[in-house]
Write a protein that holds these residues in place. Structure first.
Motif, PDB file in Angstrom:
ATOM      1  N   ARG A   6      32.115  73.827  39.324  1.00 29.89           N
ATOM      2  CA  ARG A   6      33.236  73.143  39.975  1.00 29.89           C
ATOM      3  C   ARG A   6      34.521  73.970  39.882  1.00 29.89           C
ATOM      4  O   ARG A   6      35.332  73.985  40.812  1.00 29.89           O
ATOM      5  N   LEU A  10      36.733  75.300  42.952  1.00 28.95           N
ATOM      6  CA  LEU A  10      38.187  75.160  43.035  1.00 28.95           C
ATOM      7  C   LEU A  10      38.853  76.510  43.265  1.00 28.95           C
ATOM      8  O   LEU A  10      39.764  76.631  44.097  1.00 28.95           O
ATOM      9  N   ASP A  45      30.557  68.603  44.520  1.00 30.91           N
ATOM     10  CA  ASP A  45      31.570  69.181  43.623  1.00 30.91           C
ATOM     11  C   ASP A  45      32.981  68.939  44.164  1.00 30.91           C
ATOM     12  O   ASP A  45      33.907  68.635  43.407  1.00 30.91           O
ATOM     13  N   LEU A  49      36.056  67.005  42.379  1.00 29.84           N
ATOM     14  CA  LEU A  49      37.381  67.619  42.227  1.00 29.84           C
ATOM     15  C   LEU A  49      38.462  66.755  42.863  1.00 29.84           C
ATOM     16  O   LEU A  49      39.578  66.641  42.336  1.00 29.84           O
ATOM     17  N   GLU A  52      39.257  63.808  40.683  1.00 29.39           N
ATOM     18  CA  GLU A  52      40.055  64.211  39.506  1.00 29.39           C
ATOM     19  C   GLU A  52      41.445  64.683  39.875  1.00 29.39           C
ATOM     20  O   GLU A  52      42.242  65.040  38.998  1.00 29.39           O
ATOM     21  N   TYR A  54      42.382  67.371  41.802  1.00 24.22           N
ATOM     22  CA  TYR A  54      42.610  68.808  41.932  1.00 24.22           C
ATOM     23  C   TYR A  54      42.703  69.266  43.386  1.00 24.22           C
ATOM     24  O   TYR A  54      43.302  70.294  43.682  1.00 24.22           O
ATOM     25  N   GLY A  70      45.720  71.090  41.003  1.00 28.57           N
ATOM     26  CA  GLY A  70      44.709  72.114  41.234  1.00 28.57           C
ATOM     27  C   GLY A  70      45.270  73.514  41.069  1.00 28.57           C
ATOM     28  O   GLY A  70      44.631  74.387  40.474  1.00 28.57           O
TER      29      GLY A  70
END
Length: 341
Positions: A6, A10, A45, A49, A52, A54, A70
């Motif tokens: 992940r 990112l 993924d 992200l 969360e 990001y 992020g």
């Protein structure tokens, strides 16, 4: 393994978005980056992200773009510093080594930093209050007139004319020069002023007693000039035009901020020494109206003493690794020049 994958996703999203200015989709990630997993896994993924905080989806059916959170994770854990090429190092060194005085050093630093990063570069002039006295020269212009020259550790030079009430001969001038330098050389500004005041209150010899007062007042005046504490140089504002509509909402407040030196100094933050580069992203900055802006900055000065700050201001969608490298490199070159001045 899942967390590492992940993080790799990112990193790929940040790099692609900075390069293309387009929201990034799972198919593009699989095609451009060797992630070693299927598009479905990448989509999962990306969903994690996004949950969360990001990355985010700017609008329905679009790809994803990084959030401030992020970018922060990218800078703190994922950034690989880009080394400057030999040609870049040579160009920076040649350009900065040609400077003739402190003003020229600052102006050249702004130009080279804005050219390297294609962002807005900001360089604060060395803060007078943190400087130390390198040397004081007293030059006789006439029997009752002196030129007092103050040379600081920053390379800054201040000159003051001193009018005397009695003729000054060569022996008294030499004695006065030695006495003044003995008490101020190597001292920070505040301590140097105190030492000079003490020298004026208790002249060490009758031969220089008539002259100490005027010389001390002139030097104290030169040391109390705090204009440099708020002086900055700005370059590369035209670089903002290349971001177009994507940065339009932030261009106006940033352009207004470029007119306010106090605002820019607060944006840069406190000078840091030891080559440490600070990165403030979006809402981490001190001004809400500049929340679409990031600042990459570091301190500079001789002997690792951070006398002032230089850095770059631009959109959160910036090349952080390259910008951090350029900021650190220019600061080191300027510090070396001041150290050798």
């Amino acid at each position: 393994m899942q967390e590492e994958r992940r993080l790799a996703v990112l990193r790929a999203i940040v790099e692609d978005y900075v390069a293309t200015e387009e929201p990034v989709g799972s198919k593009a990630l699989v095609e451009r980056h060797k992630l070693g997993v299927s598009p479905a896994t990448v989509r999962n993924d990306m969903a994690a992200l996004e949950d969360e905080g990001y990355i985010t989806q700017p609008h329905t059916s679009a790809g994803r773009v990084p959030t401030d959170k992020g970018y922060r994770l990218f800078v703190d854990r994922l950034t690989t510093v880009k080394p400057m090429s030999a040609a870049e190092k040579r160009a920076v060194s040649t350009f900065l080594d040609g400077a003739v005085d402190l003003d020229d050093v600052v102006q050249r630093s702004v130009r080279v930093l804005s050219q390297l990063t294609r962002q807005v570069a900001v360089v604060q002039y060395p803060t007078l209050s943190r400087s130390t006295v390198r040397h004081v020269e007293l030059v006789a212009l006439a029997p009752r007139r002196l030129l007092a020259v103050l040379i600081l550790s920053t390379g800054r030079v201040e000159q003051r004319l001193v009018e005397l009430e009695a003729d000054l001969d060569d022996d008294a001038l030499a004695d006065l020069r030695v006495r003044v330098n003995t008490v101020v050389t190597g001292a920070i500004i505040a301590d140097a002023v105190t030492a000079l005041r003490t020298l004026a209150a208790e002249p060490p010899s009758r031969t220089i007693a008539p002259y100490v007062g005027p010389v001390v007042e002139a030097l104290a005046d030169a040391m109390s000039d705090h204009r440099s504490d708020e002086r900055i140089a700005v370059g590369g504002a035209a670089n903002l035009a290349r971001y177009g509509d994507s940065f339009d909402s932030a261009v106006r407040p940033l352009l207004e901020a470029l007119e306010e030196h106090v605002v820019l100094l607060k944006l840069l933050g406190e000078a840091t020494s030891g080559g440490m580069v600070t990165v403030r992203i979006g809402h981490e900055g001190p001004y809400e109206q500049l929340s679409a802006t990031s600042v990459v900055a570091t301190g500079y000065g001789p002997h690792d003493d951070a006398l002032a700050t230089l850095g770059v201001v631009g959109p959160t969608r910036m090349d952080y690794p390259g910008t951090m490298t350029a900021v650190r490199a220019v600061a080191r070159y300027v510090s070396r020049i001041l150290d050798e001045a």
